[in-house]
Design an enzyme around this catalytic site. Structure first.
Site, PDB file in Angstrom:
ATOM      1  N   LYS A  69       2.247   3.582 -11.474  1.00  0.00           N
ATOM      2  CA  LYS A  69       1.431   2.605 -10.605  1.00  0.00           C
ATOM      3  C   LYS A  69       0.323   2.064 -12.206  1.00  0.00           C
ATOM      4  O   LYS A  69       0.557   0.961 -11.955  1.00  0.00           O
ATOM      5  CB  LYS A  69      -0.463   4.243 -10.381  1.00  0.00           C
ATOM      6  CG  LYS A  69       0.119   4.565  -8.978  1.00  0.00           C
ATOM      7  CD  LYS A  69       0.452   3.335  -8.371  1.00  0.00           C
ATOM      8  CE  LYS A  69       0.046   4.060  -6.796  1.00  0.00           C
ATOM      9  NZ  LYS A  69       0.251   3.499  -5.319  1.00  0.00           N
ATOM     10  N   ASN A  84       0.916  -1.420  -0.050  1.00  0.00           N
ATOM     11  CA  ASN A  84      -0.047   0.133   0.571  1.00  0.00           C
ATOM     12  C   ASN A  84       0.695   1.392   0.189  1.00  0.00           C
ATOM     13  O   ASN A  84       1.007   2.504  -0.457  1.00  0.00           O
ATOM     14  CB  ASN A  84      -1.019   0.084   0.984  1.00  0.00           C
ATOM     15  CG  ASN A  84      -1.405   1.906   1.852  1.00  0.00           C
ATOM     16  OD1 ASN A  84      -2.336   1.892   1.064  1.00  0.00           O
ATOM     17  ND2 ASN A  84      -0.380   2.255   2.317  1.00  0.00           N
ATOM     18  N   TYR A 139       3.544   9.770 -11.380  1.00  0.00           N
ATOM     19  CA  TYR A 139       2.714   8.946 -11.082  1.00  0.00           C
ATOM     20  C   TYR A 139       2.149   8.159 -11.326  1.00  0.00           C
ATOM     21  O   TYR A 139       2.162   6.931 -10.978  1.00  0.00           O
ATOM     22  CB  TYR A 139       1.653   9.617  -9.608  1.00  0.00           C
ATOM     23  CG  TYR A 139       1.561   9.328  -9.376  1.00  0.00           C
ATOM     24  CD1 TYR A 139       1.434   8.526  -7.703  1.00  0.00           C
ATOM     25  CD2 TYR A 139      -0.121   9.214  -8.977  1.00  0.00           C
ATOM     26  CE1 TYR A 139       0.711   8.113  -7.087  1.00  0.00           C
ATOM     27  CE2 TYR A 139      -0.427   8.836  -8.091  1.00  0.00           C
ATOM     28  CZ  TYR A 139      -0.543   8.275  -6.915  1.00  0.00           C
ATOM     29  OH  TYR A 139      -1.250   7.088  -5.744  1.00  0.00           O
TER      30      TYR A 139
HETATM   31  N1  LIG Z   1      -5.913   8.553  -1.007  1.00  0.00           N
HETATM   32  C1  LIG Z   1      -5.516   9.278  -2.549  1.00  0.00           C
HETATM   33  O1  LIG Z   1      -6.537   9.696  -2.947  1.00  0.00           O
HETATM   34  C2  LIG Z   1      -5.369   7.546  -3.229  1.00  0.00           C
HETATM   35  C3  LIG Z   1      -5.984   7.874  -4.633  1.00  0.00           C
HETATM   36  C4  LIG Z   1      -5.565   6.452  -5.446  1.00  0.00           C
HETATM   37  C5  LIG Z   1      -4.262   5.627  -4.502  1.00  0.00           C
HETATM   38  N2  LIG Z   1      -3.446   5.179  -3.508  1.00  0.00           N
HETATM   39  C6  LIG Z   1      -2.552   4.853  -2.864  1.00  0.00           C
HETATM   40  O2  LIG Z   1      -3.285   4.184  -1.895  1.00  0.00           O
HETATM   41  C7  LIG Z   1      -1.415   4.591  -1.760  1.00  0.00           C
HETATM   42  C8  LIG Z   1      -1.856   4.514   0.635  1.00  0.00           C
HETATM   43  O3  LIG Z   1      -1.822   6.248   0.027  1.00  0.00           O
HETATM   44  P1  LIG Z   1      -2.160   7.439   0.563  1.00  0.00           P
HETATM   45  O4  LIG Z   1      -3.383   8.184   0.537  1.00  0.00           O
HETATM   46  O5  LIG Z   1      -2.602   6.726   2.217  1.00  0.00           O
HETATM   47  O6  LIG Z   1      -1.436   8.333   1.317  1.00  0.00           O
HETATM   48  P2  LIG Z   1      -0.652   8.810   2.538  1.00  0.00           P
HETATM   49  O7  LIG Z   1      -1.417   9.020   3.289  1.00  0.00           O
HETATM   50  O8  LIG Z   1       0.499   9.825   2.184  1.00  0.00           O
HETATM   51  O9  LIG Z   1       0.338   7.059   3.077  1.00  0.00           O
HETATM   52  C9  LIG Z   1       1.371   7.077   2.633  1.00  0.00           C
HETATM   53  C10 LIG Z   1       1.959   6.376   3.548  1.00  0.00           C
HETATM   54  O10 LIG Z   1       3.744   5.213   2.747  1.00  0.00           O
HETATM   55  C11 LIG Z   1       4.819   4.985   3.430  1.00  0.00           C
HETATM   56  N3  LIG Z   1       5.226   5.832   2.481  1.00  0.00           N
HETATM   57  C12 LIG Z   1       5.402   6.382   2.015  1.00  0.00           C
HETATM   58  N4  LIG Z   1       7.327   6.636   1.565  1.00  0.00           N
HETATM   59  C13 LIG Z   1       7.467   5.587   2.096  1.00  0.00           C
HETATM   60  C14 LIG Z   1       9.277   4.966   1.851  1.00  0.00           C
HETATM   61  N5  LIG Z   1      10.035   5.373   1.213  1.00  0.00           N
HETATM   62  N6  LIG Z   1       9.244   3.175   2.569  1.00  0.00           N
HETATM   63  C15 LIG Z   1       8.455   2.777   3.403  1.00  0.00           C
HETATM   64  N7  LIG Z   1       6.852   3.488   3.867  1.00  0.00           N
HETATM   65  C16 LIG Z   1       6.901   4.544   2.981  1.00  0.00           C
HETATM   66  C17 LIG Z   1       3.939   6.703   4.303  1.00  0.00           C
HETATM   67  O11 LIG Z   1       4.947   6.027   5.846  1.00  0.00           O
HETATM   68  P3  LIG Z   1       5.696   7.257   5.859  1.00  0.00           P
HETATM   69  O12 LIG Z   1       6.197   8.435   5.623  1.00  0.00           O
HETATM   70  O13 LIG Z   1       5.972   6.988   7.790  1.00  0.00           O
HETATM   71  O14 LIG Z   1       6.891   5.808   5.531  1.00  0.00           O
HETATM   72  C18 LIG Z   1       2.736   6.279   4.898  1.00  0.00           C
HETATM   73  O15 LIG Z   1       2.123   5.433   5.325  1.00  0.00           O
HETATM   74  C19 LIG Z   1      -0.713   4.917  -1.618  1.00  0.00           C
HETATM   75  O16 LIG Z   1      -0.108   4.025  -3.136  1.00  0.00           O
HETATM   76  C20 LIG Z   1      -1.248   5.658  -2.820  1.00  0.00           C
HETATM   77  O17 LIG Z   1      -0.368   6.062  -4.024  1.00  0.00           O
HETATM   78  C21 LIG Z   1      -4.032   6.961  -2.310  1.00  0.00           C
END
Ligand SMILES: NC(=O)c1ccc[n+]([C@@H]2O[C@H](COP(=O)([O-])OP(=O)(O)OC[C@H]3O[C@@H](n4cnc5c(N)ncnc54)[C@H](OP(=O)(O)O)[C@@H]3O)[C@@H](O)[C@H]2O)c1
Length: 242
Positions: free
Chosen positions: A160, A91, A156
């Site tokens: 994906k 994730n 991005y």
């Molecule tokens: N929010 C949306 O609208 C949306 C839509 C479609 C897909 N997504 C996908 O869903 C997933 C979760 O997104 P979210 O919205 O929950 O984002 P978020 O709140 O920014 O959380 C991202 C998570 O990824 C971790 N992370 C980032 N870089 C990392 C690294 N280098 N190593 C290990 N962990 C890392 C962060 O933790 P740390 O900073 O503690 O490392 C955090 O727990 C992502 O893959 C995103 O692309 C999100």
């Protein structure tokens, strides 16, 4: 009723906040022992505290997904402590809003390193244990931009698409070992990520992280003859069929 994930070990990357945190909590509520992985140990501990307060079991394990050794160490920890892995949720992810001319090669490399390469390495390092699980399940969180493309999200979108493409090939290859590979492609979810790159979307219209967690739960715990390979999920106020 029996909880479907009792005694199973489930790893969730990006469990320190957002979607990953909700997924980790949801899996633990169904009985899984959750390995919560990300970089920020304080936030990971907070996720684990929430799980334990609700009666679940969790282990916080820091990982930097752009670093192969760090991913190997994470898997060594799981192998030593539990000797099994039943569920892997890839994730964790990062995003970027930037037009083509302003997207640097470093930006491209950084996004690909975490979103695509990191997930690939983790799948490869985890597959030995997942093959021993009955069944092993991988859920990769791609995005609406794993299917289509948005302006100012070139790197991005590429990362994906890469994650989704890798998942389709992996699903073919691993089906003989009874390891299922699923993809979820969400539209806008109410997390820090979306408030940073899409402040234009009305917060009230965003998908809740718990709604994504429900879908993950379905994919990892459904038994029977039906398998859903991919779930595309959009905001109710956006257009159908992306
Ligand atoms: N929010 C949306 O609208 C949306 C839509 C479609 C897909 N997504 C996908 O869903 C997933 C979760 O997104 P979210 O919205 O929950 O984002 P978020 O709140 O920014 O959380 C991202 C998570 O990824 C971790 N992370 C980032 N870089 C990392 C690294 N280098 N190593 C290990 N962990 C890392 C962060 O933790 P740390 O900073 O503690 O490392 C955090 O727990 C992502 O893959 C995103 O692309 C999100």
């Amino acid at each position: 009723m029996n909880k479907p994930l009792v005694d199973k070990v489930a790893m969730v990357t990006g469990a320190s906040r957002g979607i990953g945190r909700s997924v980790a909590i949801a899996l633990a509520k169904e009985g899984a022992i959750v390995v919560a992985a990300a970089r920020d140990s304080e936030m990971l501990n907070e996720t684990c505290r929430a799980i334990e307060e609700a009666g679940g079991q969790a282990l916080a394990s820091t990982v930097e997904l752009s670093n192969e050794n760090s991913i190997r160490k994470l898997m060594e920890t799981v192998a030593e402590k539990y000797g099994r892995l039943d569920v892997l949720i890839n994730n964790a992810g990062i995003t970027l809003s930037s037009v083509l001319e302003e997207t640097t090669t470093d930006d491209w490399d950084r996004l690909m390193a975490v979103n695509a390469r990191g997930a690939f390495i983790l799948c490869r390092e985890a597959v030995g244990l997942l093959r021993q699980a009955l069944p092993g399940v991988i859920v990769n969180i791609s995005s609406v931009v794993g299917v289509k493309g948005y302006a100012k999200q070139i790197a991005y979108t590429a990362s994906k698409h890469a994650m989704r493409g890798m998942s389709i090939a992996m699903a073919e290859e691993l089906k003989e070992s009874d390891v299922r590979v699923h993809v979820i492609c969400p539209g806008g979810v109410d997390t820090e990520m979306v408030s940073r790159v899409r402040p234009d979307i009305n917060k009230d219209e965003l998908i809740q992280p718990e709604e994504i967690a429900e879908l993950v739960l379905y994919l990892v715990s459904h038994t029977g003859n039906a398998v859903v390979d991919e779930i595309r999920v959009r905001r109710a106020t956006s257009g159908p069929w992306f």
